[in-house]
Design an enzyme around this catalytic site. Structure first.
Site, short mmCIF file in Angstrom:
data_model
loop_
_atom_site.label_atom_id
_atom_site.label_comp_id
_atom_site.label_asym_id
_atom_site.label_seq_id
_atom_site.Cartn_x
_atom_site.Cartn_y
_atom_site.Cartn_z
N SER A 1 0.86 -1.19 -0.04
CA SER A 1 -0.04 -0.10 -0.04
C SER A 1 0.95 1.43 0.08
CB SER A 1 -0.92 0.11 1.13
OG SER A 1 -1.87 -1.03 1.17
N THR A 2 2.13 1.33 0.61
CA THR A 2 2.67 2.47 0.54
C THR A 2 4.10 1.99 0.07
OG1 THR A 2 3.66 1.97 2.78
CG2 THR A 2 1.68 3.13 2.75
#
Length: 125
Positions: A29-30
């Site tokens: 996600s990051t």
């Protein structure tokens, strides 16, 4: 395909000649998160090509996913470490897997032991 009330069943299996490749897709996600564990699992499963995104699943601009989908050919199998790496919602997952089936492409999730074709299994750790 199965017919139900004049409509085709979108989850009915499409015939596929399973001579293709295992193609992996991973996502974190990051940018601070690491893909290492997912890539290792996909490599151990026998994937010959792995596409990976470092973007939130909420972001529809998952460039590597779209590249993976474009790369897949009939008979290939898309392999993901877990369902949540592929879809943002159950509707998203159904749409993606239905699209794969219509193209004669299989789908496997390693964590959930989900295999849409049940004819050829990936290597699991």
């Amino acid at each position: 395909m199965l017919e139900t009330s004049g409509d085709t069943d979108p989850l009915a299996p499409e015939p596929a000649v399973l001579t293709g490749a295992f193609v992996g897709y991973a996502r974190v996600s990051t940018k601070a998160q690491l893909l290492d564990r997912q890539i290792h699992a996909l490599t151990e499963a026998g994937c010959i090509r792995i596409f990976a995104d470092k973007k939130s699943g909420k972001n529809a601009e998952r460039e590597e996913l779209w590249k993976a989908l474009d790369y897949l050919r009939p008979g290939d199998i898309l392999v993901v470490p877990s369902l949540d790496r592929l879809g943002r919602s159950i509707q998203d997952l159904i749409a993606l897997v239905t699209g794969l089936r219509k193209r004669g492409v299989g789908f496997t999730s390693l964590h959930e032991s989900l295999d849409t074709l049940h004819r050829r299994s990936v290597r699991r750790e």
